[in-house]
Design a protein around this motif. Structure first.
Motif, PDB file in Angstrom:
ATOM      1  N   TRP A   6     -45.873  34.543  16.707  1.00  0.00           N
ATOM      2  CA  TRP A   6     -47.173  33.929  16.084  1.00  0.00           C
ATOM      3  C   TRP A   6     -48.350  34.612  16.726  1.00  0.00           C
ATOM      4  O   TRP A   6     -48.159  35.133  17.881  1.00  0.00           O
ATOM      5  CB  TRP A   6     -46.811  32.322  16.466  1.00  0.00           C
ATOM      6  N   HIS A   7     -49.368  34.395  16.251  1.00  0.00           N
ATOM      7  CA  HIS A   7     -50.915  34.972  16.820  1.00  0.00           C
ATOM      8  C   HIS A   7     -51.172  34.439  17.989  1.00  0.00           C
ATOM      9  O   HIS A   7     -51.866  34.836  18.711  1.00  0.00           O
ATOM     10  CB  HIS A   7     -51.933  34.557  15.690  1.00  0.00           C
ATOM     11  N   GLU A  17     -47.008  24.020  16.417  1.00  0.00           N
ATOM     12  CA  GLU A  17     -48.264  23.528  15.841  1.00  0.00           C
ATOM     13  C   GLU A  17     -48.084  22.311  14.932  1.00  0.00           C
ATOM     14  O   GLU A  17     -48.938  21.212  14.951  1.00  0.00           O
ATOM     15  CB  GLU A  17     -48.781  24.716  15.260  1.00  0.00           C
ATOM     16  N   LEU A  18     -46.649  22.286  14.161  1.00  0.00           N
ATOM     17  CA  LEU A  18     -46.702  21.183  13.472  1.00  0.00           C
ATOM     18  C   LEU A  18     -46.464  19.924  14.223  1.00  0.00           C
ATOM     19  O   LEU A  18     -47.043  18.796  14.015  1.00  0.00           O
ATOM     20  CB  LEU A  18     -45.432  21.348  12.570  1.00  0.00           C
ATOM     21  N   GLY A  40     -48.953  37.029  10.530  1.00  0.00           N
ATOM     22  CA  GLY A  40     -49.291  38.181   9.418  1.00  0.00           C
ATOM     23  C   GLY A  40     -50.246  39.315  10.239  1.00  0.00           C
ATOM     24  O   GLY A  40     -50.460  39.277  11.732  1.00  0.00           O
ATOM     25  N   PRO A  41     -50.583  40.525   9.427  1.00  0.00           N
ATOM     26  CA  PRO A  41     -51.123  41.510  10.013  1.00  0.00           C
ATOM     27  C   PRO A  41     -52.497  41.307  10.685  1.00  0.00           C
ATOM     28  O   PRO A  41     -53.203  42.170  11.156  1.00  0.00           O
ATOM     29  CB  PRO A  41     -51.152  42.584   9.001  1.00  0.00           C
ATOM     30  N   ASN A  69     -54.114  42.395  13.705  1.00  0.00           N
ATOM     31  CA  ASN A  69     -53.041  41.826  14.828  1.00  0.00           C
ATOM     32  C   ASN A  69     -52.301  42.857  15.517  1.00  0.00           C
ATOM     33  O   ASN A  69     -51.480  43.704  14.787  1.00  0.00           O
ATOM     34  CB  ASN A  69     -51.975  40.764  13.944  1.00  0.00           C
ATOM     35  N   MET A  70     -52.688  43.451  16.778  1.00  0.00           N
ATOM     36  CA  MET A  70     -52.081  44.189  17.448  1.00  0.00           C
ATOM     37  C   MET A  70     -50.734  44.034  17.848  1.00  0.00           C
ATOM     38  O   MET A  70     -49.805  45.240  18.231  1.00  0.00           O
ATOM     39  CB  MET A  70     -52.754  44.563  18.661  1.00  0.00           C
TER      40      MET A  70
END
Length: 449
Positions: A18-19, A97-98, A114-115, A132-133
């Motif tokens: 995840w980010h 997070e939920l 995602g990217p 997103n590295m």
């Protein structure tokens, strides 16, 4: 997939993060579907539960595998899982997070995998996305950042591309699109078709619209070709269509049926008879009309439809409210309106129209904002959800469309199409040849400049 087509087992990609750098695994999938089927208080997920109502059970087989067992063979199950998440987000959310937000992410920019990550938000103005590295595919995305501008009016979107203020827009006005199409050395354009459709909503819990004869009269009297031409001239191509976009069960000669044919004299005469039979020979006054932006709907096509209703049937309205498009969903769900006209129509996740009809027109449909209920239609939809023989499906679908013509839940006008335009140096999105879907996917875009 099992031999009988009712069990799907999906291996999950390992190493996806995840980010916020937490690892993605099967617990996220399970938590997401738990929320769909058992939402916390105050969170509405009915549309998603209905979308996946073929699922009987689901479980995790370890951290990197999930299994879904279906109630019956469902030919479009994979299509639903892979559907474009723009309007009805069938996406996976992070379990942590939920849990932290009690399942309510409406005030959160939740982490994705995602990217691109969200770097900056200027409300009502711009979103800035950054590569997103840590994306699982090291080859993507190709660009370092994306700036998404909020431009409400579609002519302004087209003008921004034509004048070089932006590189690309998913939907522009038809006039600006034609201007771009006339300059192929500078611009590229496309016309990807949609699977859903567009029309107007009327609330069947309000006086007048609760009467089937009134709804039939509107169905017969309004000139679909004229409205289609008006919308196409100011917004995007909205071709006339019969209860859904291009789908495999369309009735031959539907465009010659009453209400759908271009010759309106006989239809209008019958519509006036129906209004009289319903006790509204002189029409009636609806209490509240809601018009939704952008302006082509609230200021052009909407007034054209209302003028036809008034001139042909004597149906007018007392109060008017104009809202921003972002408020459409809440406004439709609240139901404080008699007539609703805006850009949002009837979206379909599949080429087969069954799930769309169920979602919008079944008695307990998750997005049945018209409060329509026809037990005969529900029975046909229940059979369509499980029938696999194509000849039988054709018969059932034909009967369903005949029912919709006889007892219209809404005034259905047109199919839909996207109308993207970009500078010629925008690559990787297949704009001229794009068929459908994939809105807001940018990971393969690159600039040849």
């Amino acid at each position: 997939m099992s031999d009988d087509g009712t069990t799907y087992t999906f291996p999950l990609r390992e190493g996806v993060r995840w980010h916020d750098m937490q690892e993605f695994d099967s617990s996220d999938v399970i938590a997401t579907f738990d929320r769909f089927f058992n939402p916390p208080e105050g969170v509405t997920t009915k549309a998603m539960a209905e979308k996946y109502d073929a699922i009987e059970s689901y479980k995790a087989n370890g951290p990197y595998e999930v299994e879904f067992k279906l109630k019956q063979l469902t030919p479009w199950f994979l299509e639903l899982l892979a559907a474009d998440p723009l309007f009805y987000p069938g996406v996976i959310y992070a379990e942590h997070e939920l849990t932290a937000n009690n399942g309510d992410l409406r005030s959160e920019i939740s982490a994705g995998t995602g990217p691109f990550t969200v770097k900056e938000i200027q409300a009502g103005e711009m979103w800035v996305l950054e590569a997103n590295m840590n994306y699982w595919d090291p080859e993507l995305p190709y660009v370092d950042s994306i700036r998404q501008f909020h431009i409400g009016a579609w002519p302004d979107r087209g003008a921004a591309v034509l004048t070089g203020q932006t590189d690309f827009a998913w939907n522009v006005s038809f006039d600006t699109w034609k201007e771009g199409a006339a300059q192929p050395n500078k611009f590229q354009v496309g016309l990807p078709s949609g699977t859903g459709g567009w029309g107007i909503w009327y609330n069947q819990e309000r006086p007048g619209f609760s009467d089937q004869k009134v709804r039939q009269a509107i169905h017969l009297a309004l000139d679909r070709k004229a409205i289609s031409d008006i919308i196409t001239s100011v917004v995007i191509p909205f071709p006339q269509a019969h209860w859904g976009g291009p789908h495999p069960y369309q009735i031959d000669g539907w465009d010659q049926l009453p209400g759908w044919r271009n010759e309106k004299e006989e239809d209008v005469a019958r519509a006036k008879e129906l209004m009289a039979e319903a006790g509204f020979a002189d029409g009636f006054v609806a209490k509240k009309l809601v018009l939704s932006q952008p302006a082509p709907f609230s200021e052009v096509s909407g007034p054209a439809i209302l003028a036809e209703m008034a001139d042909k049937l004597g149906i007018t309205y007392e109060d008017t409210e104009v809202i921003e498009r972002s408020l459409e969903g809440d406004t439709l769900m609240e139901g404080d309106w008699d007539i609703f006209i805006g850009p949002s129509g009837f979206g379909s996740d599949t080429m087969d129209p069954t799930k769309m009809w169920q979602k919008y027109h079944a008695c307990d449909g998750g997005m049945n904002f018209s409060n329509h209920c026809d037990e005969t239609l529900d029975g046909l939809l229940e059979k369509l959800l499980v029938e696999t023989d194509e000849s039988v499906r054709q018969t059932l679908a034909t009967q369903a469309m005949e029912n919709l013509n006889d007892n219209p839940p809404t005034w259905y006008c047109c199919g839909t199409a996207g109308i993207p335009m970009a500078r010629t140096y925008v690559k990787g999105l297949s704009i001229p040849t794009r068929i459908n879907g994939g809105w807001k996917r940018f990971e393969t875009v690159w600039l040849d400049k």
